[in-house]
Design a protein around this motif. Structure first.
Motif, PDB file in Angstrom:
ATOM      1  N   PRO A 205       0.792  -1.232   0.000  1.00 46.20           N
ATOM      2  CA  PRO A 205       0.000   0.000   0.000  1.00 46.20           C
ATOM      3  C   PRO A 205       0.822   1.278   0.000  1.00 46.20           C
ATOM      4  O   PRO A 205       0.249   2.367  -0.057  1.00 46.20           O
ATOM      5  CB  PRO A 205      -0.742  -0.116   1.333  1.00 46.20           C
ATOM      6  N   ALA A 206       2.139   1.183   0.079  1.00 46.32           N
ATOM      7  CA  ALA A 206       2.953   2.360   0.383  1.00 46.32           C
ATOM      8  C   ALA A 206       3.000   3.357  -0.781  1.00 46.32           C
ATOM      9  O   ALA A 206       2.382   4.419  -0.742  1.00 46.32           O
ATOM     10  CB  ALA A 206       4.348   1.930   0.810  1.00 46.32           C
ATOM     11  N   LEU A 207       3.742   3.015  -1.831  1.00 47.62           N
ATOM     12  CA  LEU A 207       3.860   3.966  -2.939  1.00 47.62           C
ATOM     13  C   LEU A 207       2.496   4.291  -3.541  1.00 47.62           C
ATOM     14  O   LEU A 207       2.215   5.447  -3.877  1.00 47.62           O
ATOM     15  CB  LEU A 207       4.811   3.433  -4.003  1.00 47.62           C
ATOM     16  N   LYS A 208       1.655   3.297  -3.679  1.00 46.12           N
ATOM     17  CA  LYS A 208       0.328   3.549  -4.252  1.00 46.12           C
ATOM     18  C   LYS A 208      -0.462   4.540  -3.399  1.00 46.12           C
ATOM     19  O   LYS A 208      -1.048   5.501  -3.918  1.00 46.12           O
ATOM     20  CB  LYS A 208      -0.445   2.241  -4.379  1.00 46.12           C
ATOM     21  N   GLY A 209      -0.482   4.315  -2.092  1.00 43.27           N
ATOM     22  CA  GLY A 209      -1.222   5.209  -1.215  1.00 43.27           C
ATOM     23  C   GLY A 209      -0.667   6.620  -1.236  1.00 43.27           C
ATOM     24  O   GLY A 209      -1.421   7.606  -1.248  1.00 43.27           O
ATOM     25  N   TRP A 210       0.668   6.716  -1.234  1.00 44.05           N
ATOM     26  CA  TRP A 210       1.306   8.040  -1.320  1.00 44.05           C
ATOM     27  C   TRP A 210       0.969   8.724  -2.635  1.00 44.05           C
ATOM     28  O   TRP A 210       0.603   9.912  -2.654  1.00 44.05           O
ATOM     29  CB  TRP A 210       2.822   7.881  -1.174  1.00 44.05           C
ATOM     30  N   ALA A 211       1.078   8.002  -3.742  1.00 46.96           N
ATOM     31  CA  ALA A 211       0.821   8.598  -5.050  1.00 46.96           C
ATOM     32  C   ALA A 211      -0.631   9.055  -5.184  1.00 46.96           C
ATOM     33  O   ALA A 211      -0.917  10.089  -5.800  1.00 46.96           O
ATOM     34  CB  ALA A 211       1.165   7.606  -6.158  1.00 46.96           C
ATOM     35  N   GLN A 212      -1.550   8.324  -4.606  1.00 49.58           N
ATOM     36  CA  GLN A 212      -2.951   8.735  -4.654  1.00 49.58           C
ATOM     37  C   GLN A 212      -3.155  10.053  -3.925  1.00 49.58           C
ATOM     38  O   GLN A 212      -3.905  10.919  -4.389  1.00 49.58           O
ATOM     39  CB  GLN A 212      -3.842   7.641  -4.055  1.00 49.58           C
ATOM     40  N   LYS A 213      -2.480  10.214  -2.787  1.00 54.14           N
ATOM     41  CA  LYS A 213      -2.620  11.453  -2.031  1.00 54.14           C
ATOM     42  C   LYS A 213      -1.882  12.616  -2.698  1.00 54.14           C
ATOM     43  O   LYS A 213      -2.365  13.753  -2.686  1.00 54.14           O
ATOM     44  CB  LYS A 213      -2.081  11.258  -0.615  1.00 54.14           C
ATOM     45  N   LYS A 214      -0.721  12.319  -3.279  1.00 56.80           N
ATOM     46  CA  LYS A 214       0.120  13.384  -3.828  1.00 56.80           C
ATOM     47  C   LYS A 214      -0.267  13.757  -5.253  1.00 56.80           C
ATOM     48  O   LYS A 214      -0.254  14.942  -5.620  1.00 56.80           O
ATOM     49  CB  LYS A 214       1.585  12.929  -3.787  1.00 56.80           C
ATOM     50  N   PHE A 215      -0.619  12.768  -6.081  1.00 56.84           N
ATOM     51  CA  PHE A 215      -0.840  13.004  -7.509  1.00 56.84           C
ATOM     52  C   PHE A 215      -2.216  12.560  -7.999  1.00 56.84           C
ATOM     53  O   PHE A 215      -2.527  12.738  -9.174  1.00 56.84           O
ATOM     54  CB  PHE A 215       0.230  12.286  -8.333  1.00 56.84           C
ATOM     55  N   GLY A 216      -2.987  11.953  -7.117  1.00 57.95           N
ATOM     56  CA  GLY A 216      -4.273  11.422  -7.548  1.00 57.95           C
ATOM     57  C   GLY A 216      -4.184  10.028  -8.120  1.00 57.95           C
ATOM     58  O   GLY A 216      -5.156   9.506  -8.666  1.00 57.95           O
ATOM     59  N   GLY A 217      -3.039   9.395  -8.023  1.00 58.24           N
ATOM     60  CA  GLY A 217      -2.872   8.035  -8.517  1.00 58.24           C
ATOM     61  C   GLY A 217      -1.450   7.786  -8.974  1.00 58.24           C
ATOM     62  O   GLY A 217      -0.607   8.694  -8.999  1.00 58.24           O
ATOM     63  N   VAL A 218      -1.183   6.526  -9.338  1.00 58.54           N
ATOM     64  CA  VAL A 218       0.123   6.172  -9.916  1.00 58.54           C
ATOM     65  C   VAL A 218       0.030   6.548 -11.393  1.00 58.54           C
ATOM     66  O   VAL A 218      -0.213   5.715 -12.265  1.00 58.54           O
ATOM     67  CB  VAL A 218       0.426   4.678  -9.715  1.00 58.54           C
ATOM     68  N   ASN A 219       0.259   7.832 -11.659  1.00 61.24           N
ATOM     69  CA  ASN A 219      -0.069   8.400 -12.959  1.00 61.24           C
ATOM     70  C   ASN A 219       1.100   9.200 -13.522  1.00 61.24           C
ATOM     71  O   ASN A 219       2.228   9.133 -13.006  1.00 61.24           O
ATOM     72  CB  ASN A 219      -1.315   9.283 -12.835  1.00 61.24           C
ATOM     73  N   SER A 220       0.832   9.959 -14.575  1.00 59.23           N
ATOM     74  CA  SER A 220       1.899  10.708 -15.243  1.00 59.23           C
ATOM     75  C   SER A 220       2.509  11.763 -14.336  1.00 59.23           C
ATOM     76  O   SER A 220       3.694  12.094 -14.478  1.00 59.23           O
ATOM     77  CB  SER A 220       1.358  11.358 -16.523  1.00 59.23           C
ATOM     78  N   GLY A 221       1.716  12.305 -13.392  1.00 56.24           N
ATOM     79  CA  GLY A 221       2.291  13.262 -12.455  1.00 56.24           C
ATOM     80  C   GLY A 221       3.395  12.640 -11.629  1.00 56.24           C
ATOM     81  O   GLY A 221       4.461  13.240 -11.444  1.00 56.24           O
ATOM     82  N   MET A 222       3.156  11.430 -11.137  1.00 57.90           N
ATOM     83  CA  MET A 222       4.184  10.725 -10.383  1.00 57.90           C
ATOM     84  C   MET A 222       5.341  10.314 -11.280  1.00 57.90           C
ATOM     85  O   MET A 222       6.515  10.503 -10.933  1.00 57.90           O
ATOM     86  CB  MET A 222       3.587   9.491  -9.712  1.00 57.90           C
ATOM     87  N   HIS A 248       0.281   1.879 -19.561  1.00 58.19           N
ATOM     88  CA  HIS A 248      -0.190   2.501 -20.799  1.00 58.19           C
ATOM     89  C   HIS A 248      -1.686   2.802 -20.785  1.00 58.19           C
ATOM     90  O   HIS A 248      -2.163   3.564 -21.629  1.00 58.19           O
ATOM     91  CB  HIS A 248       0.154   1.613 -21.991  1.00 58.19           C
ATOM     92  N   LEU A 249      -2.430   2.212 -19.850  1.00 60.78           N
ATOM     93  CA  LEU A 249      -3.881   2.419 -19.809  1.00 60.78           C
ATOM     94  C   LEU A 249      -4.334   3.302 -18.658  1.00 60.78           C
ATOM     95  O   LEU A 249      -5.322   4.034 -18.793  1.00 60.78           O
ATOM     96  CB  LEU A 249      -4.601   1.068 -19.696  1.00 60.78           C
ATOM     97  N   ASP A 250      -3.633   3.244 -17.536  1.00 60.87           N
ATOM     98  CA  ASP A 250      -4.111   3.930 -16.337  1.00 60.87           C
ATOM     99  C   ASP A 250      -4.134   5.443 -16.500  1.00 60.87           C
ATOM    100  O   ASP A 250      -4.944   6.127 -15.870  1.00 60.87           O
ATOM    101  CB  ASP A 250      -3.248   3.553 -15.129  1.00 60.87           C
ATOM    102  N   ASP A 251      -3.214   5.978 -17.273  1.00 65.87           N
ATOM    103  CA  ASP A 251      -3.178   7.414 -17.555  1.00 65.87           C
ATOM    104  C   ASP A 251      -2.810   7.570 -19.025  1.00 65.87           C
ATOM    105  O   ASP A 251      -1.706   7.190 -19.433  1.00 65.87           O
ATOM    106  CB  ASP A 251      -2.150   8.112 -16.665  1.00 65.87           C
ATOM    107  N   PRO A 252      -3.688   8.133 -19.849  1.00 67.71           N
ATOM    108  CA  PRO A 252      -3.400   8.282 -21.276  1.00 67.71           C
ATOM    109  C   PRO A 252      -2.138   9.092 -21.563  1.00 67.71           C
ATOM    110  O   PRO A 252      -1.574   8.981 -22.658  1.00 67.71           O
ATOM    111  CB  PRO A 252      -4.646   9.005 -21.808  1.00 67.71           C
TER     112      PRO A 252
END
Length: 858
Positions: A205-222, A248-252
């Protein structure tokens, strides 16, 4: 050579006064000496940065980042321009050979010599050019042989200026400078390993949980932050996070972002043809849900799925492919074996079909698309038994998931696709998950990867980094070494922690911080925290008035001393440095020290309760305090720097029962003796060392005999003793006792009798499948005894004797070889250890003497 730059040029650059170091004498290198060359920053004003109007996006991004770095260092804005005419006076020019008209003009006029980089992979040239154009006195030119070469040359200058690659991912501050110069001349560099990268894994849950709070998900921002870090560390390749995720699908935006920044995308060892495993079960990709991941029964659907991956790779608007290193091969669903047997023919057919798809979609021979085949776990068995592999495919060998490389090239060493290594800093599997914190000793990484490079694994290095934090230091080391393994010799290894500390906290504190980092690495690597509990070590003896501390006491006290030393250094850290210090030094040490204290206290509570000793209550309270402190330390990490890292340290790490994660953190079981005092003073004294035992660090040898081009070398930060002893260079053929490549040790026999000798070695594996790793031992010139061990590491379980031996070795991070020499006379004796096989690291000798009634023959 990044390691040399880091140890000299960089140290000069960050020093607040002139040091006269190597940097200020080497050409085209950052220096802070007054009037020592080309003024990059003068009186607080940086030069403008010029790129061509049609520069590749990766070059444009790097140039823009360099402008920001100049501002970080100078405190003033640096303009990013697209024409020399827009600049006034001197400037910085960044571009790619053959793509930038200004660079081509300088080359054609003989003002810039680029012969050293032309046609090379990711090479760069940095040069100070006098009077490059009318009205321009000087230019600092960064030219790449390709786009990443230009990027790496640019970020190399950033790092020399004092901008740490970890400026964002560890909040390392940049020291401002009023004047920064570049020495005259020109220099070039290029990588020795073609693909160098990381694998983000086990991220829930670590990186995923952090990325959701910081960037809204494990996405292009991260990923934009991850890619920036990777490029600044001179890496070029990534396996993206894959626990239920599809890059390739989670964030266009993800696919284009990687290409724009110059990142080569890959997929993990069990995700072929650019497809994330999670895609197989998504109805958007497979309306019927994909079906069984079984090539024999559902091959048509799987091939269609794979074709979609290659078609996506070819979907770039300009008609060129997104830059990828395509994983081929196949494992079972969920990273399991594909079948119960050795499915060689089936796997060969899978790869043949995959290559047909690649050729058909790209409309080019398959060999023109870079491919890698990961020989992970049982797939290596297929290779060992003769599986045919296309010559242009890179063969990626793997470690045992615990940092021990399993197999290295022994045949076809000049094959077109070459070889690589998949390494682990994080793992989910037997004998225990380890995901919480950094447990990596860089000396072990160096020894295994140096061996790999010497044996021909120089095309791909990729390391599983888990959540990426808090493994910053070993990641930095791994990618630095990957750039130039030849420059990372034992001297560079010895100095690396101090260079890293200087980059983060300045030269004055560097030796003290480095000592903390090095000791932490040695202690943490001894046993993963997930393998700790109150029964791990022998505790000692219950006695009055002091308890006698045994092995557990020794570990507890060294962690306590390390934490106290850390607190003393912490007092010298300024406010700007503190966030980085907490992440890189304080939290790792404090959290591990706390964990050891908690289990140490739980062990003594249990022992004292059993005999009704009220001192047990002291340890019960200590366990409760430690358990709460663990939570408090996690909270502090998540709150530091305004909560920037909230969620990043959420991996469960206490009270494992099986190999897999407990569902939550739980405190060790403790008991109270009622009626006893809770505030009893508890004191310890160490148990006496038996007189009949002698412990000798391997580096404390009396003489060393070298031959056959091999030299015994003490390698600092390797193993649990002062230094590991290794015959260098690695990668050489077996030798014999007659070659006399040996270390000699003197020991005293206190009485007539036997001497039982235990050699402590770093655990290693037989990388050539010869049946074990050997050395020989002799006493007083008598015939030598050959000893060997063969740790069999499939990673699939601990059922066979070999697998049980492997599990014991990696749990304890040591391998023991034992022998007894009989009927030794009283007095001094000589013990010699002979090299036979490669990949043998000697750490310590333990000699236990025993009396015997057998008459000694004179």
């Amino acid at each position: 050579m990044r390691s040399i730059i880091k140890s000299a040029a960089f140290l000069c650059a960050i020093s607040s006064v002139s040091t006269g170091a190597w940097a200020c004498e080497s050409p085209a290198t950052i220096c802070l000496d007054e009037n020592s060359g080309f003024p990059l920053i003068q009186n607080g004003k940086p030069l403008p940065v010029v790129i061509s109007a049609n520069a590749n996006s990766a070059v444009r991004r790097a140039a823009d980042a360099f402008s920001d770095d100049l501002e970080r260092v100078s405190g003033s804005n640096s303009e990013l321009l697209t024409s020399v005419k827009q600049a006034e006076g001197s400037l910085v020019l960044i571009g790619v050979l053959g793509e930038n008209p200004l660079i081509e003009e300088l080359v054609s006029q003989g003002k810039l010599d680029v012969d050293a980089i032309r046609g090379q992979w990711e090479a760069y040239q940095v040069a100070v050019v006098d009077k490059p154009w009318p009205g321009v006195d000087q230019a600092l030119v960064v030219v790449g042989s390709d786009r990443r070469g230009a990027v790496f040359g640019t970020f190399d200058l950033s790092e020399q200026m004092g901008v740490s690659p970890w400026y964002w991912f560890a909040d390392v501050p940049t020291q401002q400078q009023n004047n920064v110069y570049v020495t005259p001349g020109s220099r070039s560099d290029q990588p020795k390993v073609r693909y160098r990268g990381i694998f983000i894994n086990d991220e829930d849950p670590a990186l995923k949980g952090w990325a959701q709070k910081k960037f809204g998900g494990v996405n292009s921002g991260m990923y934009e932050k991850v890619f920036d870090l990777l490029l600044r560390l001179k890496g070029n390749y990534i396996w993206p996070a894959m626990w239920g995720k599809a890059f390739h699908l989670d964030d266009p935006k993800n696919t284009a972002l990687a290409d724009d920044m110059g990142i080569v995308m890959g997929t993990s060892h069990h995700e072929p043809m650019t497809r994330a495993h999670a895609e197989w079960h998504r109805k958007s990709e497979n309306p019927t849900g994909g079906g069984a991941w079984n090539y024999e029964t559902n091959g048509e659907s799987i091939r269609k799925f794979w074709r979609g991956g290659i078609e996506r790779m070819m979907s770039k608007k300009d008609g060129t492919p997104y830059e990828s290193l395509v994983t081929v091969g196949m494992r079972g669903d969920g990273d399991e074996p594909m079948s119960e047997g050795t499915a060689i023919e089936l796997l060969e057919q899978v790869v043949a079909d995959q290559r047909d798809i690649i050729a058909d979609v790209t409309e080019k021979p398959a060999k023109q698309t870079p491919q890698v085949w990961a020989l992970y776990k049982e797939v290596q068995d297929y290779y060992d038994k003769g599986m045919t592999v296309p010559d242009d495919v890179t063969l990626l060998f793997a470690d045992d998931n615990w940092g021990l490389v399993r197999r290295l090239p022994t045949k076809d060493v000049n094959r077109e696709g070459g070889f690589g290594v998949y390494y682990h800093f994080d793992y989910v599997g037997v004998p225990r998950n380890y995901k919480w914190t950094n447990t990596v000793q860089i000396g072990k990484v160096w020894q295994q990867m140096n061996l790999s490079y010497q044996r021909g694994a120089e095309d791909l290095w990729v390391v599983n980094v888990g959540d990426l934090k808090p493994i910053e230091f070993p990641i930095d080391f791994f990618l630095t070494m990957a750039w130039n393994p030849e420059a990372m010799d034992t001297h560079a290894l010895r100095d690396y922690a101090e260079q890293f500390a200087a980059q983060s906290f300045g030269t004055e504190l560097a030796p003290k911080v480095a000592d903390l980092i090095e000791r932490y690495g040695t202690y943490a690597a001894m046993r993963k925290p997930e393998l700790l509990n109150e029964n791990t070590f022998e505790i000692g003896e219950i006695a009055e008035p002091k308890l006698k501390g045994g092995e557990f006491y020794g570990h507890y006290t060294k962690w306590q001393r390390l934490e106290q030393d850390m607190i003393a250094v912490k007092k010298q850290i300024n406010k700007a440095q503190y966030s980085a210090f907490f992440q890189l030094v304080e939290w790792p040490i404090a959290s591990m020290s706390n964990l050891y204290e908690m289990y140490f206290a739980a062990a003594w509570n249990k022992a004292l309760v059993e005999v009704g000793d009220a001192r047990s209550n002291h340890f019960m309270e200590l366990v409760q305090t430690n358990f709460q402190r663990d939570s408090d330390l996690t909270d502090k990490y998540h709150q530091i720097n305004d909560g920037k890292w909230d969620g990043m340290i959420n991996q469960v790490h206490m009270n494992y029962v099986t190999w897999n994660d407990p569902e939550e953190q739980t405190m060790p079981t403790v008991s109270k003796i009622y009626g006893g005092k809770n505030n009893i003073e508890v004191q310890f004294e160490a148990m006496d060392q038996p007189e009949n035992i002698q412990v000798i660090d391997a580096s404390d040898f009396d003489t060393a005999s070298n031959a056959k081009g091999l030299t015994w070398t003490a390698v600092k930060h390797l193993g649990q003793s002062n230094a590991g002893m290794l015959a260098l260079p690695q990668g050489q053929k077996p030798t014999s006792v007659g070659d006399n490549i040996a270390l000699s040790y003197k020991f005293n026999q206190p009485h007539h009798g036997d001497a039982h000798v235990t050699l402590e070695l770093s655990p290693t594996l037989d990388t050539i499948a010869r049946g074990g790793v050997r050395l020989a031992v002799a006493v007083d010139g008598k015939p030598a005894k050959t000893l060997s061990f063969d740790l069999h590491a499939t990673g699939g379980g601990q059922h066979t004797p070999q697998e049980k031996a492997w599990a014991k070795a990696v749990i304890n991070n040591k391998q023991l070889l034992e022998m007894t020499f009989t009927e030794l006379t009283t007095g001094e004796h000589e013990l010699k250890v002979f090299r036979i096989d490669d990949n043998m690291v000697l750490e310590k000798l333990i000699i236990k003497s025993a009396k015997t009634d057998t008459p000694i023959k004179q």
